[in-house]
Design a protein around this motif. Structure first.
Motif, PDB file in Angstrom:
ATOM      1  N   ALA A 138      11.108 -12.986   7.873  1.00  0.00           N
ATOM      2  CA  ALA A 138      11.909 -14.091   6.745  1.00  0.00           C
ATOM      3  C   ALA A 138      11.468 -13.697   5.375  1.00  0.00           C
ATOM      4  CB  ALA A 138      12.223 -15.344   7.146  1.00  0.00           C
ATOM      5  N   LEU A 139      10.025 -13.620   5.334  1.00  0.00           N
ATOM      6  CA  LEU A 139       9.465 -13.628   3.906  1.00  0.00           C
ATOM      7  C   LEU A 139       9.602 -12.390   3.175  1.00  0.00           C
ATOM      8  CD1 LEU A 139       6.109 -15.846   4.895  1.00  0.00           C
ATOM      9  CD2 LEU A 139       8.401 -16.671   3.844  1.00  0.00           C
ATOM     10  N   VAL A 140      10.074 -11.443   3.894  1.00  0.00           N
ATOM     11  CA  VAL A 140      10.121 -10.063   3.219  1.00  0.00           C
ATOM     12  C   VAL A 140      11.333 -10.088   2.188  1.00  0.00           C
ATOM     13  CG1 VAL A 140      10.227  -7.620   3.522  1.00  0.00           C
ATOM     14  CG2 VAL A 140       8.915  -8.867   5.018  1.00  0.00           C
ATOM     15  N   GLY A 141      10.967  -9.836   0.899  1.00  0.00           N
ATOM     16  CA  GLY A 141      11.992  -9.927  -0.099  1.00  0.00           C
ATOM     17  C   GLY A 141      12.907  -8.658  -0.246  1.00  0.00           C
ATOM     18  N   GLU A 142      14.173  -8.950  -0.952  1.00  0.00           N
ATOM     19  CA  GLU A 142      15.019  -7.727  -1.149  1.00  0.00           C
ATOM     20  C   GLU A 142      14.451  -6.638  -1.916  1.00  0.00           C
ATOM     21  OE1 GLU A 142      18.003  -7.515  -0.021  1.00  0.00           O
ATOM     22  OE2 GLU A 142      18.096  -9.257   1.179  1.00  0.00           O
ATOM     23  N   GLU A 143      13.625  -6.829  -2.888  1.00  0.00           N
ATOM     24  CA  GLU A 143      13.065  -5.664  -3.481  1.00  0.00           C
ATOM     25  C   GLU A 143      12.245  -4.610  -2.526  1.00  0.00           C
ATOM     26  OE1 GLU A 143       9.741  -5.100  -7.101  1.00  0.00           O
ATOM     27  OE2 GLU A 143       9.749  -7.145  -6.115  1.00  0.00           O
ATOM     28  N   ILE A 144      11.470  -5.194  -1.447  1.00  0.00           N
ATOM     29  CA  ILE A 144      11.219  -4.374  -0.497  1.00  0.00           C
ATOM     30  C   ILE A 144      12.118  -3.966   0.472  1.00  0.00           C
ATOM     31  CG2 ILE A 144       9.387  -4.382   1.466  1.00  0.00           C
ATOM     32  CD1 ILE A 144       7.455  -6.148  -0.227  1.00  0.00           C
ATOM     33  N   LEU A 145      12.964  -4.584   0.762  1.00  0.00           N
ATOM     34  CA  LEU A 145      13.906  -3.934   2.020  1.00  0.00           C
ATOM     35  C   LEU A 145      14.714  -3.030   1.204  1.00  0.00           C
ATOM     36  CD1 LEU A 145      15.100  -7.367   3.088  1.00  0.00           C
ATOM     37  CD2 LEU A 145      13.655  -5.765   4.356  1.00  0.00           C
ATOM     38  N   ALA A 146      15.198  -2.898  -0.205  1.00  0.00           N
ATOM     39  CA  ALA A 146      15.886  -1.891  -0.846  1.00  0.00           C
ATOM     40  C   ALA A 146      15.121  -0.555  -0.676  1.00  0.00           C
ATOM     41  CB  ALA A 146      15.859  -2.494  -2.287  1.00  0.00           C
ATOM     42  N   THR A 206       0.836  -1.174   0.017  1.00  0.00           N
ATOM     43  CA  THR A 206      -0.138  -0.038  -0.105  1.00  0.00           C
ATOM     44  C   THR A 206       0.850   1.183  -0.072  1.00  0.00           C
ATOM     45  OG1 THR A 206      -0.387   0.293   2.386  1.00  0.00           O
ATOM     46  CG2 THR A 206      -1.603  -1.039   1.496  1.00  0.00           C
ATOM     47  N   VAL A 207       0.314   2.337  -0.415  1.00  0.00           N
ATOM     48  CA  VAL A 207       1.109   3.694  -0.478  1.00  0.00           C
ATOM     49  C   VAL A 207       1.517   3.922   1.121  1.00  0.00           C
ATOM     50  CG1 VAL A 207       0.960   6.075  -0.843  1.00  0.00           C
ATOM     51  CG2 VAL A 207      -0.143   4.351  -2.480  1.00  0.00           C
ATOM     52  N   ARG A 208       0.695   3.610   2.134  1.00  0.00           N
ATOM     53  CA  ARG A 208       0.935   3.907   3.343  1.00  0.00           C
ATOM     54  C   ARG A 208       2.235   2.961   3.918  1.00  0.00           C
ATOM     55  NH1 ARG A 208      -3.710   4.366   7.660  1.00  0.00           N
ATOM     56  NH2 ARG A 208      -4.387   6.020   6.065  1.00  0.00           N
ATOM     57  N   ALA A 209       2.208   1.888   3.548  1.00  0.00           N
ATOM     58  CA  ALA A 209       3.154   0.901   3.912  1.00  0.00           C
ATOM     59  C   ALA A 209       4.412   1.334   3.272  1.00  0.00           C
ATOM     60  CB  ALA A 209       2.929  -0.586   3.318  1.00  0.00           C
ATOM     61  N   LEU A 210       4.515   1.846   1.923  1.00  0.00           N
ATOM     62  CA  LEU A 210       5.634   2.425   1.219  1.00  0.00           C
ATOM     63  C   LEU A 210       6.243   3.489   1.923  1.00  0.00           C
ATOM     64  CD1 LEU A 210       7.622   2.616  -1.102  1.00  0.00           C
ATOM     65  CD2 LEU A 210       5.939   3.560  -2.510  1.00  0.00           C
ATOM     66  N   ARG A 211       5.318   4.412   2.479  1.00  0.00           N
ATOM     67  CA  ARG A 211       5.951   5.389   2.984  1.00  0.00           C
ATOM     68  C   ARG A 211       6.466   5.139   4.466  1.00  0.00           C
ATOM     69  NH1 ARG A 211       0.674   9.276   1.543  1.00  0.00           N
ATOM     70  NH2 ARG A 211       1.369  10.062  -0.406  1.00  0.00           N
ATOM     71  N   ALA A 212       5.887   4.101   5.163  1.00  0.00           N
ATOM     72  CA  ALA A 212       6.569   3.875   6.257  1.00  0.00           C
ATOM     73  C   ALA A 212       7.894   3.108   6.075  1.00  0.00           C
ATOM     74  CB  ALA A 212       5.746   2.810   6.985  1.00  0.00           C
ATOM     75  N   VAL A 213       7.963   2.233   5.353  1.00  0.00           N
ATOM     76  CA  VAL A 213       9.417   1.760   4.880  1.00  0.00           C
ATOM     77  C   VAL A 213      10.372   2.823   4.461  1.00  0.00           C
ATOM     78  CG1 VAL A 213      10.650   0.060   3.443  1.00  0.00           C
ATOM     79  CG2 VAL A 213       8.304  -0.648   4.449  1.00  0.00           C
ATOM     80  N   GLU A 214       9.953   3.769   3.640  1.00  0.00           N
ATOM     81  CA  GLU A 214      10.824   4.730   3.205  1.00  0.00           C
ATOM     82  C   GLU A 214      11.300   5.758   4.424  1.00  0.00           C
ATOM     83  OE1 GLU A 214       9.792   5.267  -1.578  1.00  0.00           O
ATOM     84  OE2 GLU A 214       8.541   6.297   0.016  1.00  0.00           O
ATOM     85  N   VAL A 264      19.330   3.939   3.083  1.00  0.00           N
ATOM     86  CA  VAL A 264      20.601   3.208   3.361  1.00  0.00           C
ATOM     87  C   VAL A 264      21.038   3.465   4.795  1.00  0.00           C
ATOM     88  CG1 VAL A 264      22.892   3.643   2.628  1.00  0.00           C
ATOM     89  CG2 VAL A 264      21.292   4.200   0.938  1.00  0.00           C
ATOM     90  N   ALA A 265      20.831   4.501   5.596  1.00  0.00           N
ATOM     91  CA  ALA A 265      21.097   4.596   6.985  1.00  0.00           C
ATOM     92  C   ALA A 265      20.144   3.563   7.711  1.00  0.00           C
ATOM     93  CB  ALA A 265      21.287   6.116   7.253  1.00  0.00           C
ATOM     94  N   CYS A 266      19.111   3.273   7.314  1.00  0.00           N
ATOM     95  CA  CYS A 266      18.231   2.416   8.270  1.00  0.00           C
ATOM     96  C   CYS A 266      18.941   1.166   8.755  1.00  0.00           C
ATOM     97  CB  CYS A 266      16.981   2.178   7.396  1.00  0.00           C
ATOM     98  SG  CYS A 266      15.880   1.182   8.283  1.00  0.00           S
ATOM     99  N   LEU A 267      18.682   0.961  10.124  1.00  0.00           N
ATOM    100  CA  LEU A 267      19.280  -0.171  10.555  1.00  0.00           C
ATOM    101  C   LEU A 267      18.182  -1.486  10.350  1.00  0.00           C
ATOM    102  CD1 LEU A 267      20.675  -1.907  12.889  1.00  0.00           C
ATOM    103  CD2 LEU A 267      19.107  -0.939  14.500  1.00  0.00           C
ATOM    104  N   LYS A 268      18.552  -2.512   9.802  1.00  0.00           N
ATOM    105  CA  LYS A 268      17.988  -3.555   9.332  1.00  0.00           C
ATOM    106  C   LYS A 268      17.994  -4.603   9.894  1.00  0.00           C
ATOM    107  CE  LYS A 268      17.475  -1.580   4.441  1.00  0.00           C
ATOM    108  NZ  LYS A 268      18.751  -0.925   4.490  1.00  0.00           N
TER     109      LYS A 268
END
Length: 259
Positions: A41-49, A24-32, A53-57
Motif C-alpha cells: 500500500a505504501l508504494v506510490g503511483e510514481e513507481i507503479l507508473a 536502486t538501478v536493479r529495482a528499477l529494472r525489475a519493475v520495468e 502497460v501490460a503488466c498485471l498490477k
C-alpha cells in the motif's frame, strides 16, 4: 509430446521510502521488466507508473491497523503467477529485509520450487536521516544503530530487546511504534536511557511531504499526539538526532569563557 510448462521467478524488491529516484538501478529494472506486480500500500503511483502497460498490477495491502491481504493469500498468489511462467515482482516499501517478511515469502516459494531474488532498498530510517540532515552513527555519539519494531503482531508493546537500546551511544530506529511511543519511552528510560535523549518522529520519510516532530524521549509522545500523523512513522532516538535540521529544542547556553 506433453506440453512443457515453465515456472517463472519472483523478485522480492525494495521500493525504498517512496520517491522513484531512490530506487536502486536493479529495482528499477525489475519493475520495468515485471509481468505481474504485487505491491504494498505504501508504494506510490510514481513507481507503479514505471511498470509496463501490460503488466498485471495487484495491490496487496499491508498498512498497520487497516484491513490487509493475509500473508498466506499473498504467498499463494505469488506461487500461482510464477507457475504461469510470469516474471513476478513483489514490491515492498523500504527494504524487504527490514520488517518486510521477505524471509517468510522466500522460504515459501523455495519450498515450492520457485526461484527468488531479493533486491534491497533504502529503508525508512536511512531515508529520514538523510532527508533531515543527520547521521545515524557519529564518532563519540553513536557507535551502533538498532533497527527494532515496537509492537507485536496484535499491536501490543514488545516485551524483549529493550536493554540493547539502553546504551546512550546507540541510535534506535523504531518502526511501527507511533501508537506505543509513550510506553516504549518508559521502557527505554527504565533500561537506562536518559529521559532527555533527543528524539524525532518522521512521517513519510524520504518523500516530498515528509514531516518531522522533535522532542526528547520523555515528551515526544505528547508532541506527536497533537500532530495527528496518518502516514507511516519511523522514530529516531539518540544523541545524533540533535544534529537534525528538524530538531528545534533550544540548546543550553555555552559556558562563558574565562576572563
Amino acid at each position: 509430446m506433453p506440453h512443457e510448462t515453465h515456472t517463472g521467478r519472483v523478485q522480492l524488491v525494495g521500493a525504498g521510502p517512496g520517491a522513484a529516484d531512490l530506487l536502486t538501478v536493479r529495482a528499477l529494472r525489475a519493475v520495468e521488466g515485471a509481468q505481474a506486480l504485487l505491491y504494498d500500500a505504501l508504494v506510490g503511483e510514481e513507481i507503479l507508473a514505471l511498470a509496463p502497460v501490460a503488466c498485471l498490477k495487484m495491490q496487496t495491502g499491508k498498512r498497520a491497523g487497516r484491513t490487509s491481504m493475509k500473508q498466506e493469500t499473498i504467498n499463494r498468489l505469488m506461487l500461482r503467477l510464477a507457475r504461469k511462467g510470469l516474471r513476478v515482482v513483489r514490491l515492498k516499501g523500504g527494504d524487504p529485509s527490514i520488517f518486510g517478511r521477505v524471509g517468510e515469502e522466500a522460504a515459501f516459494l523455495d519450498a515450492h520450487g520457485v526461484e527468488t531474488e531479493i533486491v534491497p532498498g533504502v529503508t525508512a530510517a536511512c531515508a529520514a536521516a538523510a532527508q533531515f540532515g543527520f547521521p545515524l552513527t557519529h564518532r563519540g555519539e553513536a557507535r551502533r544503530v538498532v533497527f527494532a519494531t515496537a509492537t507485536t503482531r496484535d499491536g501490543a508493546l514488545t516485551e524483549s530487546g529493550w536493554a540493547a537500546a539502553g546504551d546512550p551511544q546507540t541510535t534506535l530506529a523504531l518502526y511501527m511504534g507511533r501508537d506505543q511511543l509513550a510506553a516504549a519511552a518508559d521502557r527505554l528510560i527504565s533500561h537506562g536511557r536518559a529521559s532527555t535523549t533527543p528524539a524525532l518522529a518522521i512521517e513519510n520519510a524520504g518523500r516530498p511531504d515528509a514531516r518531522a516532530v522533535s522532542g526528547t524521549l520523555e515528551d515526544l509522545a505528547a508532541s506527536l499526539a497533537s500532530q495527528a500523523f496518518d502516514g507511516p512513522v519511523v522514530l529516531l532516538i539518540g544523541e545524533v538526532v540533535a544534529r537534525s535540521s528538524a530538531f528545534t529544542l533550544q540548546a543550553p547556553p555555552l559556558a562563558a569563557e574565562a576572563m
